[in-house]
Design a protein around this motif. Structure first.
Motif, short mmCIF file in Angstrom:
data_model
loop_
_atom_site.label_atom_id
_atom_site.label_comp_id
_atom_site.label_asym_id
_atom_site.label_seq_id
_atom_site.Cartn_x
_atom_site.Cartn_y
_atom_site.Cartn_z
N LEU A 133 0.82 -1.20 0.00
CA LEU A 133 0.00 0.00 0.00
C LEU A 133 0.86 1.25 0.00
O LEU A 133 1.99 1.25 0.50
N PRO A 134 0.34 2.36 -0.53
CA PRO A 134 1.08 3.63 -0.48
C PRO A 134 1.07 4.21 0.92
O PRO A 134 0.17 3.94 1.72
N CYS A 135 2.09 4.98 1.25
CA CYS A 135 2.15 5.68 2.54
C CYS A 135 0.99 6.65 2.65
O CYS A 135 0.58 7.28 1.68
N LYS A 136 0.43 6.77 3.84
CA LYS A 136 -0.72 7.66 4.01
C LYS A 136 -0.32 9.13 3.88
O LYS A 136 -1.19 10.01 3.80
N TYR A 137 0.98 9.41 3.86
CA TYR A 137 1.44 10.79 3.67
C TYR A 137 1.81 11.05 2.21
O TYR A 137 2.61 11.93 1.91
N GLN A 138 1.18 10.32 1.32
CA GLN A 138 1.43 10.48 -0.11
C GLN A 138 1.15 11.91 -0.56
O GLN A 138 1.88 12.47 -1.37
N SER A 139 0.10 12.51 -0.01
CA SER A 139 -0.26 13.87 -0.41
C SER A 139 0.77 14.90 0.05
O SER A 139 0.79 16.03 -0.43
#
Length: 325
Positions: A133-139
């Protein structure tokens, strides 16, 4: 690692839609109103990924990983709504629950109210182990893709994770990157902003005997292409009130160690000097204050420095910031 799209579990470990009873709603509301942070349990059956938080090989953008919303929902605890980690528990009807919430529901399934027992949902644990999964801090700029079981560890140390607002005068919940927080401090908290690496501040209080954790206005300094927060406040140390001044760095700890600062206060031919390293704003204001990592002035000495009839606090704190070679 593989991606799962539209995966369905066998009935003995499926997420079952169940009629919701009024009593169940009340039970859910009671549990959810008592949040608790649970560290993911360690599991000897799982392989330790040993990932480095900022390893370029690990954070390099991988092929797009798609995980259907139904799989994400299967891995969401119905009580705390957080992602579940081994051991994942289930009742005899197949409803799942995280290990952190199991003792909080009195061994009753929050969905069907049947007794939980000690049944583990091994199938769901294996499903999770197969996900990336991508890191939740992708944004915020993180482009890494991580195995499900190492994602939480990465996110706790991700260099892109946002900072908390460093303002100490209120319980501000704003988070963001440094440029955003600088603008927030200036516009919303009306903080004094100064350019330069030296300062000369005067702190006044009409009744120094009534400290009650008084906090003076935060000051932000811009120098060396960085931002620093100067704090000054009074608080109780045991039975006696004291004053403390300290500097925090608006960035991570590894960068903060590149700088040093000094503080000086005095009067009546005497002075006190403090020299130290600014603490990162990753450490809360309270944590820095309660560790006494700064210039501490006892009340009697503060009144002596103030001069006059000792009925009014008048402290002049000077200091400078420099970059270590």
């Amino acid at each position: 690692m593989v991606s799962l799209v539209g995966f369905r579990l066998q009935p003995n470990c499926a997420k079952v839609d169940h009629p919701t009873m009024a009593s169940s709603n009340l039970f859910f509301d009671d549990i959810r109103n008592k949040p608790e942070v649970i560290d993911p349990p360690q599991n000897e059956d799982l392989t330790d990924i040993g990932e480095s938080v900022n390893d370029p090989a690990q954070t390099a953008l991988k092929p797009n990983v798609t995980v259907s919303s139904s799989v994400r929902e299967l891995l969401e605890c119905p009580v705390c709504l957080n992602a579940m980690y081994p051991p994942i528990h289930q009742c005899s009807n197949g409803h799942t629950l995280c290990s952190g919430c199991k003792p909080r529901v009195q061994n009753r399934c929050p969905t069907c109210r049947h007794e939980l027992g000690n049944i583990r949902c091994l199938a769901l644990e294996k499903v999770a182990a197969s996900l990336e999964l991508p890191c939740k801090y992708q944004s915020f700029g993180c482009i890494g893709i991580y195995p499900y079981y190492s994602k939480l560890k990465h996110e706790s140390q991700c260099v892109f994770r946002p900072y908390n607002c460093p303002y100490a005068g209120s319980e501000c919940t704003v988070i963001g990157d440094i440029p955003y927080l600088v603008a927030h401090l200036k516009d919303d908290h009306k903080v004094d902003m100064h350019n330069g690496s030296t300062f000369n501040h005067r702190y006044v209080k009409s009744n120094p005997h009534e400290v009650e954790n008084a906090t003076w206005m935060l000051t932000v300094f811009s120098c060396f292409g960085q931002y620093f927060c100067l704090h000054f406040e009074a608080f109780q140390l045991g039975m006696a009130p004291v004053y403390i001044a300290f500097l925090r760095f608006m960035g991570d700890d590894n960068e903060a160690k590149n700088y040093s600062y000094s503080l000086e206060v005095g009067g009546g031919g005497r002075k006190m000097i403090w020299q130290g390293v600014p603490r990162s704003i990753r450490d809360s204001h309270r944590k820095v204050r309660d560790s006494f990592d700064g210039l501490i002035i006892q009340r009697n000495m503060a009144l002596f420095f103030s001069g006059g009839d000792r009925k009014e606090l008048k402290l002049r704190v000077t200091g400078r910031i420099w970059k270590e070679q």
